[in-house]
Design a protein around this motif. Structure first.
Motif, mmCIF file in Angstrom:
data_model
loop_
_atom_site.group_PDB
_atom_site.id
_atom_site.type_symbol
_atom_site.label_atom_id
_atom_site.label_comp_id
_atom_site.label_asym_id
_atom_site.label_seq_id
_atom_site.Cartn_x
_atom_site.Cartn_y
_atom_site.Cartn_z
ATOM 1 N N ALA B 534 6.720 -0.879 4.759
ATOM 2 C CA ALA B 534 5.291 -0.473 5.750
ATOM 3 C C ALA B 534 5.324 -1.472 6.523
ATOM 4 O O ALA B 534 5.461 -2.012 6.857
ATOM 5 N N ASP B 538 -1.907 -2.246 5.402
ATOM 6 C CA ASP B 538 -2.602 -0.304 5.098
ATOM 7 C C ASP B 538 -1.712 0.165 4.750
ATOM 8 O O ASP B 538 -2.257 1.058 4.364
ATOM 9 N N LYS B 539 -0.075 0.351 4.425
ATOM 10 C CA LYS B 539 1.498 0.905 4.558
ATOM 11 C C LYS B 539 1.572 0.857 3.188
ATOM 12 O O LYS B 539 2.231 0.960 2.516
ATOM 13 N N THR B 540 0.950 -0.906 2.319
ATOM 14 C CA THR B 540 1.599 -1.029 1.508
ATOM 15 C C THR B 540 0.960 -0.302 0.003
ATOM 16 O O THR B 540 0.064 -0.059 0.041
ATOM 17 N N LYS B 541 1.647 -0.241 -1.305
ATOM 18 C CA LYS B 541 1.493 0.931 -1.761
ATOM 19 C C LYS B 541 1.914 0.620 -3.187
ATOM 20 O O LYS B 541 3.342 -0.303 -3.103
ATOM 21 N N VAL B 543 4.601 2.523 -6.086
ATOM 22 C CA VAL B 543 4.337 4.070 -6.518
ATOM 23 C C VAL B 543 5.571 4.387 -7.762
ATOM 24 O O VAL B 543 6.558 3.680 -7.963
ATOM 25 N N TYR B 552 5.840 -1.873 -1.965
ATOM 26 C CA TYR B 552 5.806 -1.568 -0.604
ATOM 27 C C TYR B 552 4.905 -2.559 -0.228
ATOM 28 O O TYR B 552 3.565 -2.850 -0.402
ATOM 29 N N TYR B 653 -3.789 -3.059 -7.455
ATOM 30 C CA TYR B 653 -2.641 -4.259 -6.696
ATOM 31 C C TYR B 653 -3.328 -4.431 -5.606
ATOM 32 O O TYR B 653 -4.333 -3.664 -4.933
ATOM 33 N N GLY B 654 -3.631 -5.556 -4.850
ATOM 34 C CA GLY B 654 -4.122 -5.896 -3.721
ATOM 35 C C GLY B 654 -4.328 -7.145 -2.984
ATOM 36 O O GLY B 654 -3.150 -7.727 -3.851
ATOM 37 N N THR B 658 -9.537 -6.118 -1.880
ATOM 38 C CA THR B 658 -8.194 -5.210 -2.861
ATOM 39 C C THR B 658 -7.651 -5.455 -3.925
ATOM 40 O O THR B 658 -7.011 -4.296 -4.180
#
Lengths: 197, 664
Positions: B534, B538-541, B543, B552, B653-654, B658
């Motif tokens: 990541a 802003d690319k964290t997520k 899945v 991530y 998550y956040g 967020t």
């Protein structure tokens, strides 16, 4: 307009004008100002270079550190200065070359007045820039020291918490100052010559 | 005899005895205290903030790792994880590094690391790579000296006890691996009586080719030899370029009680191998493809991920089929070290039970081969006549010679285990120049650059096997002990004792200037091509793929993104794929999860690593950064909510604004 202001320039003045034109053209591509930061944790030091069109050096690292005290992140695209400064420098460079070509005292005098004004305005702008950067802090910053601001010095050294900030002209800045001093010197000699004639 | 005479005689005897006793007493060896002279402290003092002149890469023995010391200060800088898992960094625990410790036997968490070789160009250390052997489950590793990390590990088939390794040729063309144990080859039936050793077992000497650009290793060929034990080796250089020398013992072919049964013969052998000629036989198609099973593990610098590939075949040349490649040189009493001097002319054999040191001459060996001065053969390999190969013997050097290194002035330094000393002698004249006691029982010794064409001399370190009273006691188990000597003068001067990790065997000492300016400070995050990177918050997520949950995650001073995670359920396998977003020097972040049946991770700037976690209880599980990264390190933390299996708590998550349930 007096007769003397229509007079031709002395040879040395024209040479100085050509040198100034070339020097200012070079300034467009080299760093003008430099801010050095030192802290106990940064024995190797951090450096930020201010060019006519960009910021260079350890900008990302400095941005990362500054978030603790709530300073804004520095990004060249947020400053109009980095767009217009190369043009202004180019303008003064061409104008200086024209001084040698037009070969009139009044044309030389007006260049010098313009250049001094540009220098003063630049420093005022730079100061305002530093002031804003050092004072306009995020109210939610993790580290808040009452009464503390982080304005780096315009020129010279200042201790800001654990960082010592040292602000000085870089090669480009020295070249500009050199151009100013040289042109002021030839101005004095032109002026004395005009009194004699 | 009168009474007076006899009285006089008694008195005379008494005086004589007393003076003899006093004399004997003054002959008692000096204590360690008196062996250290006045300016030793000054010579090893490296002022705070100053750097040592040399790096010492020291094998960790049964720790399986490699340690890095500064010389002359003896300060330990780092322990490099190579063959053993390292919970401190996550080596062998992170998903990316697990394949590094894979073998044909499956995952092996430990190794026995004995010898090291710094890569060479023209016979001189070039400081690019460090090769390390593993003895127990035969392997060779390559470390990158710009990052001090293990880049590659290759397993050695048909071998057992990879002791005679990882010695290298002059231009790092090959790394060799000679087997200690002879065993049945992998393509033969191994379910046979142990006492069929002499007939059915074989030795293997492996030549691993090294790519001159990338350092990448592959097994080019193996030499199959009759059964003996191979012990150590060193490359020829200069005139002996193209040759390799391997010490062997147990030419008695014992398979039990080797202590006695492998010590019967007066002489065992040094095996001289003309590897250039072996290469020609290989090119001519003399090799035979042998079915086997070994792995090659490679860490990719950009994906930060290792892969383990199984290889099923190796090319074997039987030395009995190769004329002019292999010759035995008789060497007294179970030779251990076989060391080649900087000129490449002299080969020193150290019989560990011998009372002299034979020095062989390469030109004499060549002449003996030409003139066929052989004393018959052993197992079909010609045995060169001892006298014909001999330059001369060092007489009465000490007891139990093990290893020899060289300086830049034509001198050799041999370690003695039994008499516990280091002896300096002249290679040409074979005269002993100096001897100094060591504390206690030296195994290997290392001179800076002492096995290259251009030794740096200056310092010698004796790596001792017995410690006893040298340091403050620490219970029954003691640190190992190393001793630093200044060898710039005629006499060796003891400077320093320093403790070591594991059990050091061989080491390589090279000038710091060769590598210190090539050190990487960070990994460039732009080059990071990890599958789960990541590159920014802003690319964290997260899945979810069935019960596998991929997080991530990013770390940057001083927060974790995401730091609140909900919707994890019992039965899930959670993979934290963590990218350290920092791009500044010396800013690792750590990561750990409460109750995780796993280690922590240490993630360097620009790196991505993965920690597996299988939650086994419902509740709130905290995680945090374990490396004191900055002033707000204690704030660098987060929570996972673990719900029962089948729960319908949604994945959320956040961090900050967020975070699940945060007021926007």
């Amino acid at each position: 307009m007096s007769l003397s202001s229509q007079s031709a320039l002395r040879g040395i003045t024209r040479i100085a004008a050509v040198i100034s034109g070339i020097a200012l053209a070079i300034v467009i591509i080299i760093p003008i100002w430099r801010i050095e930061l030192d802290a106990p944790q940064y024995p190797e030091g951090l450096e930020m270079y201010i060019h006519a069109n960009k910021l260079a050096g350890d900008v990302e690292i400095i941005n990362g550190l500054n978030h603790y005290i709530g300073m804004q992140e520095l990004h060249a695209e947020n400053f109009i200065e980095f767009t217009v400064l190369p043009y202004i420098l180019g303008f003064f460079a061409i104008w200086a070359l024209l001084v040698a070509f037009v070969n009139k005292r009044w044309f030389f005098y007006s260049w010098l007045i313009g250049f001094v004004l540009f220098g003063v305005l630049s420093m005022v702008d730079f100061y305002k820039w530093l002031y804003d950067y050092g004072h306009n802090l995020d109210p939610k910053a993790p580290i808040q020291v009452p009464g503390m601001t982080y304005q780096p010095p315009l020129i010279g050294f200042k201790q800001l918490l654990n960082f010592g900030a040292y602000s000085i002209p870089d090669i480009g800045g020295w070249l500009m100052a050199g151009v100013g001093v040289m042109m002021a010197a030839v101005f004095v000699s032109e002026f004395l010559a005009s009194k004699k004639s | 005899m009168t009474k007076i005479q006899s009285k006089f005689r008694i008195a005379a005897i008494g005086i004589f005895s007393l003076s003899t006793l006093i004399g004997l007493n003054s002959c008692k060896p000096k204590t360690a205290g008196s062996a250290v002279s006045g300016d030793a402290a000054q010579k090893v003092y490296v002022a705070p903030g100053e750097h040592d002149e040399f790096y010492s890469f020291t094998s960790g023995g049964f720790s399986g790792q490699v340690s890095v010391y500064g010389i002359p200060s003896g300060r330990l800088f780092k322990v490099l994880p190579v063959f053993s898992v390292d919970p401190e960094t996550g080596y062998g625990y992170s998903e990316e590094s697990k394949p590094m410790l894979n073998t044909s036997y499956g995952f092996v968490p430990w190794g026995d690391q004995h010898h090291l070789a710094v890569s060479q160009t023209n016979g001189e250390s070039d400081g690019r790579w460090l090769f390390a052997n593993e003895n127990n489950t035969p392997r060779v590793a390559r470390l990158d000296l710009t990052t001090f990390t293990t880049s590659e590990i290759i397993e050695i088939p048909n071998s057992a006890g990879n002791h005679s390794s990882p010695f290298i040729t002059e231009n790092t063309e090959y790394v060799v691996a000679g087997t200690r144990f002879s065993v049945p080859f992998d393509d033969e039936n191994g379910d046979i009586p142990i006492n069929s050793y002499a007939e059915k077992f074989n030795g293997a000497i492996t030549f691993i080719k090294v790519n001159p650009e990338t350092g990448r290793m592959n097994i080019e060929f193996q030499l199959k030899t009759p059964a003996v034990n191979y012990d150590l080796s060193h490359t020829g250089k200069g005139p002996s370029s193209g040759w390799f020398f391997f010490s062997s013992y147990n030419t008695e072919k014992a398979h039990t009680l080797l202590e006695v049964n492998a010590s019967q013969r007066d002489k065992d052998f040094i095996l001289a191998v003309n590897w250039k000629k072996a290469e020609e036989y290989l090119k001519a198609g003399k090799g035979r493809k042998v079915k086997t099973n070994y792995v090659h593990n490679v860490m990719d610098e950009n994906t930060h991920t290792a892969t383990s590939t199984t290889i099923n075949e190796v090319t074997v040349l039987d030395i009995l089929d190769l004329e002019g490649v292999c010759y035995y040189i008789p060497c007294p009493k179970s030779p251990h070290g076989t060391d080649v001097d900087p000129t490449g002319e002299y080969i020193v054999g150290s019989g560990k039970l011998a009372s002299l040191i034979p020095v062989f001459s390469f030109s004499k060996i060549q002449k003996a081969i030409q003139d066929k001065k052989f004393d018959g053969d052993f197992d079909g390999i010609p045995v060169i006549n001892y006298e014909a190969a001999l330059h001369g013997e060092v007489q009465k050097p000490g007891l139990g010679p093990l290893h020899t290194e060289f300086d830049n002035n034509g001198n050799a330094y041999t370690s003695f285990f039994v008499s516990s000393e280091v002896v300096k002698w002249n290679v040409k004249t074979l005269q002993v120049i100096d001897r100094q006691p060591t504390y206690y029982s030296t195994g290997h010794l290392t001179v800076a650059g002492g096995d290259t064409k251009k030794p740096f001399g200056k310092y010698l370190v004796a790596w001792n096997k017995i410690t006893k009273d040298r340091y403050l006691p620490t219970g029954p188990e003691l640190t190992q002990s190393a001793q630093l000597f200044d060898i710039s003068g005629e006499k060796m001067q003891l400077l320093l004792d320093f403790p070591t990790i594991g059990e050091p065997h061989y080491a390589q000492i090279i000038p710091a200037s060769l590598i210190k300016d090539k050190q990487k400070r960070i990994y460039d995050i732009n080059k990071n091509s990890h599958k789960y990177v990541a590159k920014g918050e802003d690319k964290t997520k997260i899945v979810r793929e069935g019960n596998k949950v991929h997080v991530y995650m990013t770390l940057v001073r001083t927060h974790i993104t995401p730091d609140n995670i909900e919707g994890i359920k019992i039965g899930d396998e959670v993979y934290f794929h963590i990218t350290n977003l920092e791009q500044d020097w010396d800013l690792p972040h750590g990561f750990s999860v409460k109750g995780n049946n796993n280690a922590e991770l240490l993630i360097l700037p620009g790196e991505t690593k993965t920690l597996k976690w299988v939650p086994n209880r419902v509740g709130i599980i905290p995680f945090y950064c374990t490396d004191f990264c900055s002033a707000l390190h204690q704030e660098m933390q987060g929570y996972v909510r673990v719900s029962p299996a089948g729960s319908n708590v949604p994945l959320a998550y956040g961090t900050g604004d967020t975070a699940p349930g945060a007021k926007k």
